[in-house]
Design an enzyme around this catalytic site. Structure first.
Site, PDB file in Angstrom:
ATOM      1  N   GLU A  96       0.816  -1.224   0.000  1.00  0.00           N
ATOM      2  CA  GLU A  96       0.000   0.000   0.000  1.00  0.00           C
ATOM      3  C   GLU A  96       0.843   1.265   0.000  1.00  0.00           C
ATOM      4  O   GLU A  96       0.384   2.319  -0.464  1.00  0.00           O
ATOM      5  CB  GLU A  96      -0.975   0.003   1.175  1.00  0.00           C
TER       6      GLU A  96
ATOM      7  N   PHE B 192     -10.871  -7.253  14.557  1.00  0.00           N
ATOM      8  CA  PHE B 192      -9.827  -7.741  13.657  1.00  0.00           C
ATOM      9  C   PHE B 192      -9.485  -6.657  12.619  1.00  0.00           C
ATOM     10  O   PHE B 192     -10.370  -6.123  11.950  1.00  0.00           O
ATOM     11  CB  PHE B 192     -10.312  -9.010  12.945  1.00  0.00           C
ATOM     12  N   GLN B 193      -8.220  -6.324  12.525  1.00  0.00           N
ATOM     13  CA  GLN B 193      -7.695  -5.320  11.597  1.00  0.00           C
ATOM     14  C   GLN B 193      -8.342  -3.951  11.785  1.00  0.00           C
ATOM     15  O   GLN B 193      -8.547  -3.206  10.825  1.00  0.00           O
ATOM     16  CB  GLN B 193      -7.826  -5.799  10.145  1.00  0.00           C
TER      17      GLN B 193
ATOM     18  N   LYS C 138     -17.383  -0.768   7.050  1.00  0.00           N
ATOM     19  CA  LYS C 138     -17.844  -1.805   6.115  1.00  0.00           C
ATOM     20  C   LYS C 138     -19.374  -1.788   5.988  1.00  0.00           C
ATOM     21  O   LYS C 138     -19.917  -1.943   4.889  1.00  0.00           O
ATOM     22  CB  LYS C 138     -17.363  -3.179   6.590  1.00  0.00           C
TER      23      LYS C 138
ATOM     24  N   MET D 254      24.233   8.921   0.699  1.00  0.00           N
ATOM     25  CA  MET D 254      24.123  10.229   1.356  1.00  0.00           C
ATOM     26  C   MET D 254      24.481  10.123   2.836  1.00  0.00           C
ATOM     27  O   MET D 254      25.100  11.024   3.400  1.00  0.00           O
ATOM     28  CB  MET D 254      22.706  10.789   1.158  1.00  0.00           C
TER      29      MET D 254
END
Ligand SMILES: Cc1cc2nc3c(=O)[nH]c(=O)nc-3n(C[C@H](O)[C@H](O)[C@H](O)COP(=O)(O)OP(=O)(O)OC[C@H]3O[C@@H](n4cnc5c(N)ncnc54)[C@H](O)[C@@H]3O)c2cc1C
Ligand SMILES: Cc1ncc(C[n+]2csc(CCOP(=O)(O)OP(=O)(O)O)c2C)c(N)n1
Ligand SMILES: [Mg+2]
Length: 596
Positions: A69, A131-132, A181, A498
């Site tokens: 993502e 959950f999540q 949801k 760097m």
């Protein structure tokens, strides 16, 4: 694309925009995006966003399936930077949403318009550590311009339309819309027109007063040593023409920030080059000697000012800026013109006469700066002899020459990013896409994919380090799945270069944790079905770049460059702008990647 989308579905989606229709919340998400003119989104599915994915087939939107993502948010960002439009990223709840965060912060720091849509658990179990479940609006509060948590289908269209307005108006930035949801599954009447937000009302401070304009014009007329500081706001407001008119009419040289590169043509005689930590020495000296700075759409970042207590002490300062919060934040200014840069300049320009018409004669100051450049000013290194060493500067300079500068270059973060800024001469806005404020390694590959979707007709180059490339290399699969053509140049110095440079300069060369083992990038590309080639010598560069450009698909070039080369000049963090570390053993004005 909604893989099964047909002309009929496109027609149906368009019909929804004019005729209020009962839809599921998930359908409303897509219908609203269609109404906002979105044709491409970048995302990754999961349970809490599954109703939205299920509805995609009914809408004429192309969904790019990313591999992480973070890639989705960088792609949406790259899409926005290349096109000037809003980029859209989609993710599920929990880890999907948190994986977006680095990309959201990257967009926030560079003022990029982006809308992220996340699914969340059903509203009945919100707050139960379901959950999540994560509080993504809480997590992203400091790195978004605004965010919404939506738990009713009837609020979805309004929130998304508002998000688009917020992302694009005033100072652009990322907005997140988190949708539970159950809101995706329930239905509501979708009325696109009724969901239109109230017209954008600029901040009350966004009125340029007559007295401010008169003061600014007076300062410009009387300045002996003025410099325009042109930043990212120039391209964000589309003020390229106005900046050019100001510079030419009043004979004022233009220094650019990293994010301003391209918004004033590199080849223009009044273009000084980049300012700041790795800017040109003559630019930083000119700023320190200036008696007037006209800051246009730039925010005096610490990479630009060095120590603020010693910054441009001889100069009066005019700041033209859309965000009132930026005024006097880092540098106190004498005149603040708060508003859209293009609009402000259009009001200011009629008050600035040209030379011979009451305007200033800038020739003496321009001559002084020219003299301070010395012979090396051009950074044209193609005629330097080949010593057998391969320098990043040569590679980047050759990519510039061979493409005629007509490419979108997307860089990662590190030494190669600074060499790109120094050796690729940008003539047009939005031709350099780079993470300036957050300095996010892993940005280049996904942002380039986004840029290619925004500008399919353009040649797109990734210039990345061996370190940063490995952070998001999994997006090579996205390239293959979506059959896109970009060119990838890895500047492979075997180091987190760097950081190694800082260790060399400030930590007694204690190269702790910076030597870097990498996979064989050509084999890695091959494993993805992407062609590639390793380049070891300068004599191979031109041919290799040509091979990449003419290859039908994406092509990866692994440039095995000098390992311990450093970027010069460099202002140590916190030092004054003129206290630059110069290339050792050379004329202090020579900043060329010269062969030994
Ligand atoms: C390794 C590394 C080294 C770096 N070295 C340098 C360096 O040497 N030199 C350098 O310049 N940068 C350097 N940077 C980048 C630096 O950190 C900043 O990101 C950059 O200087 C910011 O440029 P900016 O102020 O133009 O753009 P932004 O940070 O995007 O700021 C733009 C400003 O314009 C305003 N604005 C936006 N839209 C409008 C509008 N329509 N009208 C008016 N104003 C508007 C915004 O409100 C904002 O204040 C480096 C970054 C990295 C990662
Ligand atoms: C995500 C992230 N982690 C750490 C850093 C700190 N950092 C800045 S530049 C750099 C080294 C980059 O190495 P590489 O990608 O090989 O580029 P090079 O400097 O060698 O050109 C690091 C670790 C960062 N900018 N971003
Ligand atoms: Mg490296």
């Amino acid at each position: 694309m909604g893989t099964n989308a047909t002309d009929a579905t496109a027609q149906a989606a368009n019909a929804h925009l004019t005729t209020p229709t009962r839809l599921t919340g998930a359908e409303i998400v897509w219908a609203t995006l269609v109404g906002e003119g979105v044709d491409t989104v970048f995302g990754y599915p999961g349970g809490a966003i599954l109703p939205v994915y299920d509805a995609l087939r009914k809408f004429p939107i192309h969904h790019v399936l990313v591999r992480h993502e973070q890639g989705a948010s960088h792609m949406a960002d790259g899409y926005a930077r290349a096109s000037g439009k809003v980029g859209v990223a989609i993710a599920t709840s929990g880890p999907g949403a948190t994986n977006l965060v680095t990309g959201i912060a990257t967009a926030m720091l560079d003022s990029i318009p982006m809308v992220c849509i996340t699914g969340n658990v059903s509203s009945k179990i919100l707050g139960t550590d379901a959950f999540q479940e994560v509080d993504i609006t809480g997590i992203t509060l400091p790195v978004t311009k605004h965010n919404f948590l939506i738990n009713r289908p009837e609020d979805i269209a309004k929130a998304i339309r508002h998000a688009f307005q917020i992302a694009q108006s005033g100072r652009p930035g990322p907005v997140l819309v988190d949708i539970t949801k159950d809101a995706q599954q329930a239905t509501a009447v979708f009325d696109f027109a009724a969901a239109k937000p109230r017209p954008y009302r600029p901040h009350p401070m966004l009125t340029v007063e007559e007295s401010g304009l008169a003061q600014a014009a007076e300062l410009i007329r009387n300045a002996k040593r003025p410099v325009i500081l042109a930043g990212h706001g120039v391209s964000e407001s589309g003020a390229m023409e106005q900046i050019r008119t100001l510079a030419e009419r009043a004979q004022i040289p233009v220094a650019l920030t990293l994010l301003g590169l391209g918004s004033f043509p590199a080849s223009h005689p009044l273009n000084l080059g980049m300012m700041g930590m790795h800017g040109e020495a003559w630019v930083n000296h000119a700023i320190q000697e200036a008696d007037l700075l006209i800051a246009c759409g730039m925010r005096f970042d610490d990479r630009v000012t060095g120590s603020t207590s010693t910054y441009a002490l001889k100069a009066k300062k005019i700041h033209i800026e859309v965000d009132p919060a930026e005024i006097d934040k880092n540098i106190k200014v004498d005149v603040a013109l708060v508003g859209d840069l293009r609009a402000v300049l259009e009001e200011l320009l009629p008050r600035i006469g040209s030379r011979g018409q009451g305007g200033r004669d800038g020739s003496a100051w321009l001559k002084t700066i020219e003299a301070s450049k010395g012979a090396s000013a051009v950074r044209d290194i193609k005629n330097l002899p080949d010593s057998g060493h391969l320098y990043a500067a040569h590679v980047i300079h050759d990519i510039w020459r061979i493409t005629g500068g007509n490419a979108i270059v997307v860089t990662d973060v590190g030494q190669h990013q600074m060499w790109e800024a120094q050796y690729f001469h940008h003539e047009t806005p939005r031709s350099l896409i780079t993470s300036g404020g957050l300095g996010t390694m892993g940005f280049a590959l996904p942002a380039a994919i986004g840029a290619k979707f925004a500008c399919p007709e353009k040649e797109v180059w990734v210039i990345a380090g061996d370190g940063g490339f490995q952070m998001t290399a999994s997006e090579l699969s996205t390239i293959v799945q979506d059959k896109i053509k970009i060119n990838i140049a890895i500047i492979n110095n075997g180091f987190l270069g760097m950081v190694r440079q800082w260790q060399e300069f400030f930590y007694d060369k204690n190269y702790e944790c910076t030597p870097l083992v990498s996979p064989d990038f050509v084999k890695l590309a091959d494993a993805h079905g992407i062609a590639g080639r390793a380049v070891h010598a300068r004599s191979e560069v031109v041919d290799a770049v040509a091979q990449a450009r003419t290859a039908p698909g994406t092509f990866l070039l692994n440039f095995m460059v000098e390992k311990e080369e450093s970027v010069y000049p460099m202002i140590p963090a916190g030092s004054a702008l003129h206290e630059m570390i110069r290339r050792p053993g050379k004329n202090p004005l020579e900043e060329r990647a010269e062969d030994n």
